[in-house]
Design a protein around this motif. Structure first.
Motif, PDB file in Angstrom:
ATOM      1  N   ALA A  45       0.840  -1.197   0.000  1.00 23.79           N
ATOM      2  CA  ALA A  45       0.000   0.000   0.000  1.00 23.79           C
ATOM      3  C   ALA A  45       0.875   1.246   0.000  1.00 23.79           C
ATOM      4  O   ALA A  45       1.927   1.284   0.656  1.00 23.79           O
ATOM      5  CB  ALA A  45      -0.919   0.012   1.217  1.00 23.79           C
ATOM      6  N   ASN A  46       0.440   2.251  -0.737  1.00 19.43           N
ATOM      7  CA  ASN A  46       1.199   3.496  -0.873  1.00 19.43           C
ATOM      8  C   ASN A  46       0.291   4.703  -0.645  1.00 19.43           C
ATOM      9  O   ASN A  46      -0.912   4.651  -0.902  1.00 19.43           O
ATOM     10  CB  ASN A  46       1.782   3.623  -2.284  1.00 19.43           C
ATOM     11  N   LEU A  47       0.906   5.793  -0.206  1.00 21.02           N
ATOM     12  CA  LEU A  47       0.237   7.092  -0.176  1.00 21.02           C
ATOM     13  C   LEU A  47       1.136   8.067  -0.920  1.00 21.02           C
ATOM     14  O   LEU A  47       2.350   8.126  -0.672  1.00 21.02           O
ATOM     15  CB  LEU A  47       0.019   7.585   1.254  1.00 21.02           C
ATOM     16  N   ALA A  48       0.547   8.814  -1.848  1.00 23.73           N
ATOM     17  CA  ALA A  48       1.311   9.780  -2.633  1.00 23.73           C
ATOM     18  C   ALA A  48       0.579  11.112  -2.655  1.00 23.73           C
ATOM     19  O   ALA A  48      -0.639  11.170  -2.487  1.00 23.73           O
ATOM     20  CB  ALA A  48       1.517   9.273  -4.061  1.00 23.73           C
ATOM     21  N   VAL A  49       1.343  12.176  -2.849  1.00 25.16           N
ATOM     22  CA  VAL A  49       0.765  13.515  -2.985  1.00 25.16           C
ATOM     23  C   VAL A  49       1.286  14.138  -4.273  1.00 25.16           C
ATOM     24  O   VAL A  49       2.297  13.701  -4.832  1.00 25.16           O
ATOM     25  CB  VAL A  49       1.116  14.420  -1.785  1.00 25.16           C
ATOM     26  N   VAL A  85       4.873   9.397  -0.183  1.00 19.44           N
ATOM     27  CA  VAL A  85       5.198   9.869   1.165  1.00 19.44           C
ATOM     28  C   VAL A  85       5.035   8.784   2.228  1.00 19.44           C
ATOM     29  O   VAL A  85       5.445   8.977   3.382  1.00 19.44           O
ATOM     30  CB  VAL A  85       4.345  11.097   1.541  1.00 19.44           C
ATOM     31  N   ALA A  86       4.445   7.664   1.866  1.00 26.54           N
ATOM     32  CA  ALA A  86       4.331   6.551   2.827  1.00 26.54           C
ATOM     33  C   ALA A  86       4.130   5.260   2.058  1.00 26.54           C
ATOM     34  O   ALA A  86       3.524   5.244   0.980  1.00 26.54           O
ATOM     35  CB  ALA A  86       3.171   6.778   3.786  1.00 26.54           C
ATOM     36  N   GLN A  87       4.641   4.185   2.623  1.00 30.66           N
ATOM     37  CA  GLN A  87       4.468   2.867   2.023  1.00 30.66           C
ATOM     38  C   GLN A  87       4.509   1.809   3.115  1.00 30.66           C
ATOM     39  O   GLN A  87       5.332   1.883   4.035  1.00 30.66           O
ATOM     40  CB  GLN A  87       5.567   2.573   0.995  1.00 30.66           C
ATOM     41  N   THR A 136       8.868   1.324  -6.518  1.00 30.13           N
ATOM     42  CA  THR A 136       8.357   2.537  -5.876  1.00 30.13           C
ATOM     43  C   THR A 136       8.769   2.545  -4.415  1.00 30.13           C
ATOM     44  O   THR A 136       8.638   1.547  -3.718  1.00 30.13           O
ATOM     45  CB  THR A 136       6.818   2.592  -5.985  1.00 30.13           C
ATOM     46  N   GLU A 137       9.262   3.689  -3.957  1.00 27.88           N
ATOM     47  CA  GLU A 137       9.699   3.801  -2.565  1.00 27.88           C
ATOM     48  C   GLU A 137       9.395   5.203  -2.070  1.00 27.88           C
ATOM     49  O   GLU A 137       9.188   6.134  -2.853  1.00 27.88           O
ATOM     50  CB  GLU A 137      11.191   3.505  -2.448  1.00 27.88           C
TER      51      GLU A 137
END
Length: 253
Positions: free
Chosen positions: A104-108, A117-119, A130-131
């Motif tokens: 799961a990822n969070l991107a802005v 910004v989070a994974q 992706t990191e």
């Protein structure tokens, strides 16, 4: 002479300075004094005084064409704020991983780029490229397309004009009209798919976070062999649920 208070009890000059920074961001990061006057409705002497202060502090810079642009000192503030947003969201991302079994990822969206910004990684051994901290152009990612679908068409066109549409793989959208049709589809179905557009062999389901302080999206990613087209049908609502919960639990400023 003391500064007047703004409508929210803050110092008026401080409020106006932040509004000018917002206007600069809305114009793509650069504008002339006359453009800022039109956008803000402030008198030219007031704008000139505030901009000079922001230039002196490094939050705005003057270009050779006499336009003003967002300054480098904002980068550290923006990156730290984005990472704090990511840290706050990690528990819900971990919950998403537990439920779907994929990363799961969070991107802005920051300065025309997608920033992860989070994974929270899945328990599977497959390495994902992706990191946290990675920057990509939004047209070539699921999270980017989910965020673009939330923006006015004119804003999307302006962003693409600035960035271009280079291909990450042979599946990346490189035509603005084709992407526009894809964004309409995303708006209708409520989620975006990355079909090996950023990384071959990888599928991604992404959903924009409603009401986020900046455009943001949450996603799950995995190999196409596991994250099959059939799996998308029952996993997409789970990602939507987490995006909605992120929106409901956004910190109140």
């Amino acid at each position: 002479m003391a500064e007047k208070s703004g409508r929210d009890g803050g110092v008026q000059s401080l409020q106006r300075a932040f509004e000018l920074l917002e206007h600069l961001a809305d114009t793509g990061g650069e504008a002339s004094l006359s453009e800022l006057a039109t956008l803000s409705g402030l008198p030219m002497p007031t704008i000139h005084r505030l901009i000079r202060t922001l230039v002196d502090l490094g939050y705005v810079r003057q270009n050779s064409n006499r336009h003003y642009a967002l300054g480098a000192r904002l980068i550290r503030l923006g990156e730290n704020a984005s990472m704090q947003f990511g840290s706050w969201a990690r528990p819900l991302l971990a919950e998403l991983v537990e439920e779907v079994g994929e990363t799961a990822n969070l991107a802005v969206l920051e300065r025309d780029e997608v920033v992860y910004v989070a994974q929270v990684p899945s328990k599977h051994s497959m390495r994902m490229f992706t990191e946290v901290g990675r920057r990509l152009l939004p047209h070539g990612t699921g999270v980017g397309k989910a965020m673009l679908a939330q923006l006015p068409a004119a804003d999307v066109a302006a962003l693409l004009a600035r960035t271009g549409m280079p291909a990450y793989t042979e599946h990346t959208f490189t035509d603005p009209d084709a992407l526009a049709a894809e964004l309409k589809k995303i708006t209708g179905q409520g989620y975006a798919l990355d079909e090996a557009e950023q990384e071959l062999g990888v599928r991604c389901i992404a959903v924009a976070v409603p009401g986020a302080p900046v455009p943001a999206a949450v996603s799950v990613s995995g190999p196409s062999g596991r994250l099959t087209a059939e799996a998308v049908a029952h996993l997409a609502p789970v990602v939507q649920k987490i995006a909605d919960r992120l929106s409901q639990q956004l910190p109140v400023s």
